[in-house]
Scaffold this motif. Structure first.
Motif, PDB file in Angstrom:
ATOM      1  N   PRO A 143       0.839  -1.205   0.000  1.00  0.00           N
ATOM      2  CA  PRO A 143       0.000   0.000   0.000  1.00  0.00           C
ATOM      3  C   PRO A 143       0.874   1.254   0.000  1.00  0.00           C
ATOM      4  O   PRO A 143       1.938   1.270   0.615  1.00  0.00           O
ATOM      5  CB  PRO A 143      -0.796  -0.109   1.301  1.00  0.00           C
ATOM      6  N   THR A 202      -0.544   5.109  -1.254  1.00  0.00           N
ATOM      7  CA  THR A 202      -1.421   6.224  -0.899  1.00  0.00           C
ATOM      8  C   THR A 202      -2.868   5.811  -1.143  1.00  0.00           C
ATOM      9  O   THR A 202      -3.138   4.647  -1.421  1.00  0.00           O
ATOM     10  CB  THR A 202      -1.120   7.476  -1.749  1.00  0.00           C
ATOM     11  N   HIS A 203      -3.783   6.775  -1.047  1.00  0.00           N
ATOM     12  CA  HIS A 203      -5.189   6.465  -1.291  1.00  0.00           C
ATOM     13  C   HIS A 203      -5.408   5.985  -2.714  1.00  0.00           C
ATOM     14  O   HIS A 203      -6.374   5.296  -2.999  1.00  0.00           O
ATOM     15  CB  HIS A 203      -6.047   7.715  -1.064  1.00  0.00           C
ATOM     16  N   ASP A 241      -9.946   2.881  -1.428  1.00  0.00           N
ATOM     17  CA  ASP A 241     -10.770   1.930  -0.697  1.00  0.00           C
ATOM     18  C   ASP A 241     -11.123   0.682  -1.512  1.00  0.00           C
ATOM     19  O   ASP A 241     -12.237   0.193  -1.462  1.00  0.00           O
ATOM     20  CB  ASP A 241     -12.058   2.631  -0.217  1.00  0.00           C
ATOM     21  N   SER A 295      -6.232   2.968   0.756  1.00  0.00           N
ATOM     22  CA  SER A 295      -7.036   3.426   1.892  1.00  0.00           C
ATOM     23  C   SER A 295      -8.184   4.290   1.405  1.00  0.00           C
ATOM     24  O   SER A 295      -8.155   4.809   0.297  1.00  0.00           O
ATOM     25  CB  SER A 295      -6.182   4.255   2.850  1.00  0.00           C
ATOM     26  N   ALA A 296      -9.150   4.467   2.276  1.00  0.00           N
ATOM     27  CA  ALA A 296     -10.270   5.341   1.945  1.00  0.00           C
ATOM     28  C   ALA A 296      -9.788   6.785   1.890  1.00  0.00           C
ATOM     29  O   ALA A 296      -8.905   7.182   2.645  1.00  0.00           O
ATOM     30  CB  ALA A 296     -11.366   5.203   2.991  1.00  0.00           C
ATOM     31  N   ALA A 297     -10.339   7.573   0.985  1.00  0.00           N
ATOM     32  CA  ALA A 297      -9.937   8.975   0.869  1.00  0.00           C
ATOM     33  C   ALA A 297     -10.925   9.885   1.579  1.00  0.00           C
ATOM     34  O   ALA A 297     -10.600  11.006   1.938  1.00  0.00           O
ATOM     35  CB  ALA A 297      -9.837   9.362  -0.599  1.00  0.00           C
TER      36      ALA A 297
END
Lengths: 932, 213
Positions: B73, B75-76, B146, B174-176
């Protein structure tokens, strides 16, 4: 006052920069941090109001550094030297303002020296005293401050967390309840390991909580539980910003001390050379006489009185902001909590007046009744009021992402770190086998240390930031190289006490048993399981794309029968075959280990590439199995496993025996299409690369010699076998299904409905026989691409009463047809062997075959059966008429045929001969190996 | 260009450092350097120097010869993947395609596998990236936040289909945005309706004998 709390958390950390040799520049990082942060923080603790408590995190590398006698001795020397410089400065200075600053430093450094000596250089013990008094709560962090989301294995993660906790326990006498996540970097699953280790709380960024699922009702007003039950305290950005923001934060105030102007750079070289690095490199002396002044190169003298005034002012402002925030964001169950976590070194090292500010802010808070609380105390009071949410990967770095620790400049590091982790798991699995040599254990522990030291988040950060990038890169590479050197010493048996002692002394870090953290339950189980097993037979790896229940041609049955018989002979057989939906991917079937494997693209629409994908997966699986199962040879079947067979042979360096059941050239009577050409190539490569080849008939051997130019002595003829048990009819219920006239002849054929099987010739023969008025019925069972065409042919010729195309039949139905029939008929044009003919014979039926391929070798014409010309309907007509005319002789031939099938072609004898071949090849290649 | 590489190499720089100095990818530098060395090395039977016996010092390689693809992972909306091939995979690819390794196209294929058990063909969405030669890592940008992804490193068949050589672990962006919608997976976990969380936890319990039962 407001109903709410403020929690201060400082995280103290330095990378492990202890070096055996003196005067390494990076060692100064420790000295500077001691002088400017850690000792002044002790002064804060001495004077802080009774009612307050805060949280201080010590990273394990810092604990090890602070406790290191070499570092302690060198720091004292460093302080001595600084005091000498101050003296020299005092004599040298002519300016009033300057004299004042120097006097300030003189007092300060004397006090530093006094404090350090007062605690016998034992900084940790000093902080522990204040912890015991309840003035601070201490926690710790990952063993080397690794960026935990980028650790690859759970074992690696556990090692970082548990070794961190263990180190803390060694110094503080008990386990911490809180844990500092390096860089506040969280990712799902870290909380599980923390919870398992007894950690109850940690710290994350504000955004981590705000972007969790679902958004907690209190926002960042309260900590939340992670799914595995660790409380996550979110950093309050609004309040923290007052301190760390470089443009609007307090530390940037013009009256505070300027960090970037140091006496070391201001004096003449001759004057200063005794106080800087012995090689003449100017390094910070910690004597900084100027204040920030403003956006100018011309800096004013540092004025203590003004600075102290500002500290007071800022302390009031800070408390006002906290009070206002708590007032504006009032909440209950639990009350509003502001968590403000910082790097400890920000206070004192970067912001010189920081520690004084902290003390002053505490005094003001205590006067204004602003409640300070530690996260530990908060949880004790409010643990029932917290929500559970599901946070995603996030950090306190730029944009809340991983980009500071993973970008174009440092991404190359992770491959090496992950490789080390995997090798440590492998090592732990190997070491778990037996009682481990204590020296090897020391090597293993040191390997873990080297991986840990390389994994510090500092290196990736420094490489990215470019200050001291060279050192960071060097340190990273050094530890990776040391890891591999140690591994090499274990592998080649050159490990010894002297070498490992040198390694340990170079980085005397976390002296605990580390390698067992890389053990894995499954590996321990496998080691135990396989220790017991000892067999005398050979371990044979069979590759076959089909295996029951998947039956496309005769191959599947053949491999199954051979495998079972090899088991009976005391061998171990491992079959790799393709996966079948609804069947287990591993089973022990009649003693045979069957692995049903799916390629990574199991629905590839090109059959050729489907097999390619399967082959890659097979080779991978074989390599995995070979870690524990030492195969003696590979037995491959047909071109479909050619890529895997050759790869495994070269990887494991064991003999490869291949059975060629049929060839593309034979099936198609030549090679015409590009696909046929590719298959033909695969066949040749497989034949060429095998140590020995098995074919089922002289006919096939001839084909290999003539079409593929394979040397004759490489080829062994082993006929296919049959198992008469498979031909027994289990129930009689369907036996009367097909009522037929008493004197009608019934001829049964079975096989894939493809051109080379010659079933169309049967239909032509049926037409002739009908026209002659003979009562004959042909039953053809099986499916295949030609089935529809044959059906059409029967319809057109109106032969429905003469030819019955049964389609697919089960083994049971096939046996019933054999039982009902007067003869079995196999008019193939191409047939490398013709196992079905054997089945006909073994069923006790007169068997009629084409005089071609392997078929003609099975039957002795007019003794054990009849032969007809391939592709000649009149020849079939002849055979039918022969049957009608010689009924008694036909019975005699059937009896003899049955006897031949059950003796000459029994699996028992064929499996034995196959095993003999394994032995022969094994010995032959072993001899060659010994000579090279 | 090769002259510069040789000069820097003689000054004791690693290939990694040379690549940085010359602002080139390490792959390119490695390629040039190997090519140069091949051209330089004389037939060994004529000029073979006296064999020196000394303990080999291990030095950090550019990559390891193991079959591995690791998705991380970032960034978003981005992920990072690095990979390496074993000799065995290279040989099998050459064998299967009857084409030299260097001539096989390098392709990265990304699969959106959010909430599905992926078996190779059932991704929500996929896209392919044609990679420059000698690449062994890649930042994959412009992804949807996400979501869960898997990366394959492979090549292309003669008729243009993607052929997988390596498959990575799954990784999430990840979720933004904040989202206060009810989270079913979390509820099932909280109420102990499932024994394992239904979301991706980053750490695999890696075992050496993974495939041995």
């Amino acid at each position: 006052m407001s109903n709410g709390y403020f929690a201060l958390v400082l995280h103290a950390h330095l990378p492990y920069v202890r070096h055996k040799e003196a005067n390494r520049l990076e060692e100064r990082w420790v000295f500077e941090a001691l002088t400017e942060t850690y000792i002044p923080l002790l002064w804060v603790l001495e004077e802080q109001p009774e009612s307050l408590s805060w949280t201080l995190s010590f990273s394990p590398p810092l604990l090890e550094l602070l406790n290191d006698p070499v570092i302690q001795k060198r720091y004292l020397e460093h302080l001595d030297l600084t005091l000498k410089l101050i003296k020299k400065e005092k004599n040298h200075s002519k300016i009033k303002h300057e004299k004042e600053v120097i006097a300030f430093y003189e007092d300060r450094f004397k006090k530093i020296m006094q404090t350090y000596q007062q605690y016998d250089c034992q900084m940790i013990k000093a902080f522990k005293t204040y912890r015991d008094e309840g003035k601070i709560t201490c926690i710790t962090s990952a063993a080397t401050h690794a960026f935990l989301p980028y650790v690859q294995t759970e074992q690696g993660l556990k090692a970082q967390i548990l070794a961190g906790i263990n180190t803390y326990e060694r110094y503080f006498g008990e386990k911490p309840t809180g844990f500092w996540l390096p860089e506040c970097a969280y990712s799902p699953g870290i909380d599980k390991v923390l919870a398992d280790a007894g950690i109850r709380y940690t710290f994350v960024d504000e955004q981590t909580v705000l972007k969790s699922k679902p958004l907690p009702r209190k926002g960042i007003g309260a900590p939340v539980y992670s799914p595995h039950g660790v409380a996550l305290f979110p950093r309050n950005q609004f309040i923290s910003e007052t301190i760390w923001n470089s443009s609007v934060g307090y530390p940037g105030d013009n009256d505070y001390r300027e960090f970037y102007r140091d006496v070391a750079y201001e004096r003449d070289y001759e004057y200063i050379k005794g106080f800087i690095h012995p090689e003449g490199i100017r390094i910070d002396s910690s004597l900084k006489y100027w204040r920030i002044t403003g956006d100018t190169e011309k800096k004013d003298w540092y004025n203590r009185v003004r600075a102290v005034e500002k500290v007071k002012l800022h302390s009031f402002d800070f408390n006002n902001r906290i009070d206002e925030y708590l007032h504006n964001n009032e909440q209950s169950y639990p009350p509003q909590l502001i968590t403000a976590p910082f790097d400890a070194e920000l206070f004192g090292h970067w912001w010189f007046e920081g520690p004084e500010f902290l003390k002053q802010a505490m005094v003001v808070s205590s006067e204004q009744n602003i409640s300070w609380i530690t996260p530990q105390e908060f949880l004790y009071r409010h643990y029932q009021d917290l929500e559970t949410v599901r946070p995603a990967f996030s950090t306190w770095g730029k944009n809340g992402t991983g980009e500071v620790w993973l970008n174009e400049t440092n991404a190359w590091m992770y491959r090496h770190l992950h490789y080390c982790e995997k090798k440590l798991v492998e090592l732990a699995a190997n070491l778990s086998k037996e009682k481990v040599n204590i020296v090897i254990e020391r090597y293993a522990n040191q390997m873990v240390r080297e991986w840990m030291l390389a994994a510090s988040s500092d290196w990736a950060f420094i490489v990215e930031g470019n200050s001291a990038a060279h050192y960071a890169k060097e340190r990273f590479q050094e530890h990776i190289e040391r890891f591999h050197a140690l591994r090499l010493s274990i592998q080649n048996g050159s490990f010894n006490v002297n070498e490992i002692s040198d390694y340990e002394n170079e980085y005397p870090f976390i002296p605990m048993d580390l390698w067992p953290l890389f053990k894995n339950q499954h590996d321990l189980y496998v080691e135990n399981q396989y220790k017991k097993q000892q067999t005398k037979g050979k371990k044979i790896l069979i590759l076959s794309w089909e295996f029951p229940p998947m039956v496309v041609g005769g191959l599947s049955r053949h491999v199954f029968d051979l495998s079972r018989k090899l088991i009976d002979l005391g061998h171990e057989v491992y079959v790799l075959t393709s996966s079948v939906e609804g069947y287990p991917d591993y089973e022990i079937n009649n003693g045979v280990h069957v692995y049903r494997i799916a390629g990574k693209q199991p629905a590839f629409d090109s059959f050729f590439h489907w097999t390619g994908s399967l082959n890659f997966a097979m080779a991978d699986y074989a390599a995995e199995l070979s870690k524990k199962i030492h195969f003696d040879c590979i037995h491959a079947h047909d071109w479909l496993v050619s890529v895997a067979a050759l790869a495994i042979k070269s990887e494991l360096n064991i003999p490869l025996i291949t059975t060629i059941h049929a060839t593309e050239h034979g099936r198609n009577n030549g090679i015409t299409s590009p696909l046929q050409y590719e298959i033909n190539q695969k066949e040749w490569e497989l034949m060429d690369g095998s140590d020995s080849l098995i074919v089922c008939s002289t006919y096939m051997k001839q084909e290999l010699v003539e079409v593929f130019q394979i040397p004759e002595d490489k080829i062994t003829i082993l006929p296919n076998g049959i198992d008469p048990d498979q031909l027994v009819i289990k129930s009689q219920k369907n036996m009367d299904y097909h009522n037929r006239p008493h004197n009608e002849l019934l001829l049964f054929s079975v096989g894939r409905i493809v051109k080379e099987k010659g079933f169309q010739t049967i239909i032509e023969a049926a037409e002739i026989l009908r026209n002659k008025g003979l009562q004959v019925k042909f039953v053809i069972a099986g499916k295949g691409p030609l089935l529809d065409e044959l059906r059409e042919m029967v319809k057109q010729k109106q032969l429905d009463n003469y030819v019955y195309l049964a389609g697919f039949v089960s083994d049971e139905e096939r046996n019933e047809w054999f039982a009902k029939a007067d003869a079995a008929l196999f008019p193939s044009h191409y047939e490398p062997f013709g196992i079905v003919a054997l089945e006909g014979m073994a069923s006790g039926k007169l068997t009629i075959v084409s005089d071609t391929g392997g078929l003609k070798e099975i039957i002795d014409h007019e003794t054990t059966g009849l032969k007809v010309y391939p592709n000649d309907p009149h020849s079939i007509v002849w055979a039918v008429e022969y049957m009608l005319a010689n009924r008694e002789h036909c019975k005699e031939m059937a009896r003899k045929g049955e006897e031949t099938a059950k003796t000459v072609f029994s699996w028992d004898s064929i499996a034995e001969r196959t095993a003999d071949l394994y032995n022969k090849i094994h010995n032959k290649t072993a001899k060659v190996g010994g000579m090279v | 260009m090769i002259e510069d590489i040789v000069k820097l190499k003689e000054r004791g720089l690693t290939l990694q450092e040379i690549a940085e100095q010359m602002n080139m990818s390490i792959g390119k530098v490695q390629y040039r350097w190997n090519k140069y060395r091949q051209q330089q090395s004389p037939p060994s039977e004529i000029f073979a120097p006296p064999v020196e016996i000394k303990k080999d010092k291990w030095s950090m390689p550019y990559e390891y010869k193991e079959a591995n693809a690791c998705l991380i992972p970032h960034t978003h909306e981005s992920l990072y993947v690095y990979w390496s091939f074993s000799n065995s995979i290279k040989n099998m690819a050459e064998h299967h395609f009857r084409t030299k390794w260097e001539e096989l196209p390098n392709v990265l294929k990304l699969y959106d596998v959010t909430d599905i058990i992926f078996y190779g063909h059932n991704a929500h969405r996929t896209f392919e990236v044609d990679l420059p030669p000698m690449t062994n890592n890649w930042f994959i940008h412009c992804l949807e936040p996400d979501r869960t992804y898997i990366a394959d490193i492979g090549t292309r068949t003669f008729d243009g289909s993607f052929f997988t050589l390596l498959r990575s672990n799954p990784a999430e962006t990840s979720a933004a945005e904040m989202s206060d919608t009810y989270d079913e997976k979390l509820e099932r976990w909280k109420h102990q309706e499932v024994t394992q969380p239904e979301w991706l936890e980053n750490f695999s319990t890696y075992s050496y004998y993974q495939k041995i039962r």
